[in-house]
Write a protein that holds these residues in place. Structure first.
Motif, PDB file in Angstrom:
ATOM      1  N   ALA A   2       3.891  -5.510   1.121  1.00 20.03           N
ATOM      2  CA  ALA A   2       3.007  -4.889   0.138  1.00 20.03           C
ATOM      3  C   ALA A   2       2.367  -5.980  -0.721  1.00 20.03           C
ATOM      4  O   ALA A   2       3.049  -6.890  -1.192  1.00 20.03           O
ATOM      5  CB  ALA A   2       3.794  -3.932  -0.734  1.00 20.03           C
ATOM      6  N   MET A  90      -0.169   2.162  -2.159  1.00 25.37           N
ATOM      7  CA  MET A  90       0.348   0.861  -1.770  1.00 25.37           C
ATOM      8  C   MET A  90      -0.639   0.209  -0.808  1.00 25.37           C
ATOM      9  O   MET A  90      -1.044   0.822   0.171  1.00 25.37           O
ATOM     10  CB  MET A  90       1.716   1.035  -1.103  1.00 25.37           C
ATOM     11  CG  MET A  90       2.468  -0.238  -0.904  1.00 25.37           C
ATOM     12  SD  MET A  90       4.097   0.040  -0.165  1.00 25.37           S
ATOM     13  CE  MET A  90       4.819   1.269  -1.217  1.00 25.37           C
ATOM     14  N   VAL A  92      -1.024  -2.705   1.825  1.00 32.03           N
ATOM     15  CA  VAL A  92      -0.107  -3.482   2.661  1.00 32.03           C
ATOM     16  C   VAL A  92      -0.901  -4.433   3.530  1.00 32.03           C
ATOM     17  O   VAL A  92      -1.898  -4.049   4.146  1.00 32.03           O
ATOM     18  CB  VAL A  92       0.741  -2.529   3.542  1.00 32.03           C
ATOM     19  CG1 VAL A  92       1.639  -3.309   4.468  1.00 32.03           C
ATOM     20  CG2 VAL A  92       1.548  -1.585   2.687  1.00 32.03           C
ATOM     21  N   SER A  94      -1.157  -5.992   6.765  1.00 28.05           N
ATOM     22  CA  SER A  94      -0.572  -5.711   8.082  1.00 28.05           C
ATOM     23  C   SER A  94      -1.112  -6.642   9.153  1.00 28.05           C
ATOM     24  O   SER A  94      -1.068  -6.325  10.328  1.00 28.05           O
ATOM     25  CB  SER A  94      -0.827  -4.259   8.463  1.00 28.05           C
ATOM     26  OG  SER A  94      -2.204  -4.013   8.500  1.00 28.05           O
ATOM     27  N   ILE A 104       7.243   2.325   5.820  1.00 32.89           N
ATOM     28  CA  ILE A 104       6.382   2.627   4.678  1.00 32.89           C
ATOM     29  C   ILE A 104       6.947   3.813   3.905  1.00 32.89           C
ATOM     30  O   ILE A 104       6.981   3.809   2.669  1.00 32.89           O
ATOM     31  CB  ILE A 104       4.939   2.913   5.144  1.00 32.89           C
ATOM     32  CG1 ILE A 104       4.339   1.705   5.864  1.00 32.89           C
ATOM     33  CG2 ILE A 104       4.063   3.326   3.973  1.00 32.89           C
ATOM     34  CD1 ILE A 104       4.123   0.500   4.996  1.00 32.89           C
TER      35      ILE A 104
END
Length: 147
Positions: A2, A90, A92, A94, A104
């Motif tokens: 995150a 959130m 994130v 990735s 998650i």
């Protein structure tokens, strides 16, 4: 991992926003607030189903490839809504790791649990900014860990 965690009140003002690269904090504020439109759309689309199933996790809101925040990194935004209509967003990163949906979900459950602890504090006034050290340390640990 995150890179930004936000808690947004029912009236769409931020109660808590924390981002990991602080030099891009304004960019993350913008990303969180643009995600609120998608959160509202998903809530209204679910409508009665959200109440019946008690499903608080909204899933992937939308991915973006942002060259200004990180050079060619894929940032995904996920959403979660409590029963009292408080929203968790959130962001994130990735690009390095492929996070599974259940990872998650567990991050949001942990965030919700910590938020509940803040609300149970008799010295906290609902609607004020969250300034709890325990909540902040939990969010920091969530941002540091690599799932």
């Amino acid at each position: 991992m995150a890179v930004c965690v936000a808690v947004i009140a029912k009236e769409n003002y931020p109660l808590y926003i924390r981002s990991s690269p602080t030099e891009n904090e304004l960019k993350f504020h913008y990303m969180v607030h643009t995600s609120l439109d998608v959160v509202d759309e998903k809530i209204s689309a679910m409508g009665k189903a959200l109440v019946d199933q008690r499903e608080l996790y909204l899933g992937l809101l939308y991915p973006t490839e942002d060259h200004k925040v990180y050079p060619s990194y894929l940032l995904c935004r996920y959403g979660y809504v409590t029963n009292s209509k408080v929203k968790f967003v959130m962001v994130v990163d990735s690009s390095n790791t492929a996070l599974r949906d259940n990872e998650i979900r567990s991050m949001f459950r942990k965030l919700h649990s910590s938020y509940t602890d803040v609300m149970c504090n008799p010295f906290y006034n609902p609607g004020d900014r969250i300034q709890s050290r325990a909540f902040d340390s939990m969010v920091t640990s969530m941002m540091v860990q690599v799932c």
